[in-house]
Design an enzyme around this catalytic site. Sequence first.
Site, mmCIF file in Angstrom:
data_model
loop_
_atom_site.group_PDB
_atom_site.id
_atom_site.type_symbol
_atom_site.label_atom_id
_atom_site.label_comp_id
_atom_site.label_asym_id
_atom_site.label_seq_id
_atom_site.Cartn_x
_atom_site.Cartn_y
_atom_site.Cartn_z
ATOM 1 N N ASP A 37 -44.773 11.356 15.812
ATOM 2 C CA ASP A 37 -43.764 11.156 15.048
ATOM 3 C C ASP A 37 -44.352 11.246 13.513
ATOM 4 O O ASP A 37 -45.194 10.599 13.314
ATOM 5 C CB ASP A 37 -43.075 9.775 15.194
ATOM 6 C CG ASP A 37 -42.142 9.796 16.403
ATOM 7 O OD1 ASP A 37 -42.152 10.888 17.274
ATOM 8 O OD2 ASP A 37 -41.482 8.645 16.721
ATOM 9 N N HIS A 185 -48.161 8.344 16.193
ATOM 10 C CA HIS A 185 -47.764 8.858 14.649
ATOM 11 C C HIS A 185 -49.022 9.492 14.080
ATOM 12 O O HIS A 185 -50.002 9.100 13.880
ATOM 13 C CB HIS A 185 -47.270 7.633 13.875
ATOM 14 C CG HIS A 185 -45.970 6.815 14.439
ATOM 15 N ND1 HIS A 185 -46.327 6.135 15.656
ATOM 16 C CD2 HIS A 185 -44.804 6.897 14.330
ATOM 17 C CE1 HIS A 185 -44.924 5.616 16.122
ATOM 18 N NE2 HIS A 185 -44.082 6.161 15.337
#
Length: 229
Positions: A37, A185
């Site tokens: 992400d 991430h």
Amino acid sequence: MQLAPVYPLLYRVLHPLFPKCLWHGATEQKTIALTFDDGPHPQYTPKLLAVLDRYQIEASFFWLGVCVQRNPELANEVFQRGHGIGLHGYTHQSFPRLSTDELKQSLLNTQNAIADACQIDGHLIRDVRPPNGLFMPRQLRQLDQWGYRVVMWTVVPEDWVCPGISVVEERTLAQVNSGAIIVLHDGYYGGKDVAAITANLIPQLLDQGYQFVSVNEFWQQRQLTKPRN
């Protein structure tokens, strides 16, 4: 307070309440999906791509539209390497804080940024992961009406607070199972360690017999196992 120990409990509670979301793949198959992400990031994403290339792993990236606009060539590089692409909103705003029009525009702006960067039809990008994993039932209905598919998670090691490479690795290995969707991430928060974490995790998971697949393959598995009327 770190919430990493709570996420497995949240998964067990929320998964049956919101079955239209994709929380995992087929649990009878030893497949897992790596997802990332908040990117693309000009420093962290290229290092991550090098690790994925080394092991020939297909991952899925959930992008912020503003980051795509800042790094269009990098976004195109990720796309050209065959990784899955999804939407994470234009900026990292929790969906419940947005009006209906703001949410729709945030997703549309992100699709347009991806379309410009990757020279594709942005409307083909249908997978959405809500920032912070937050949504309201009303928003799920709206996303479904607009033709989007909501992708959630199984394993959340809370890497964005940077607890250390070994901690994220241990949390992931403790939670992973067949059909797991792992969330890491490659953005501003957590991204500095993502290449090293991924490089450590992949060989261990391969040694355990897991096969890495895309989120789209999990959707296909789900379609095949859907009961017929």
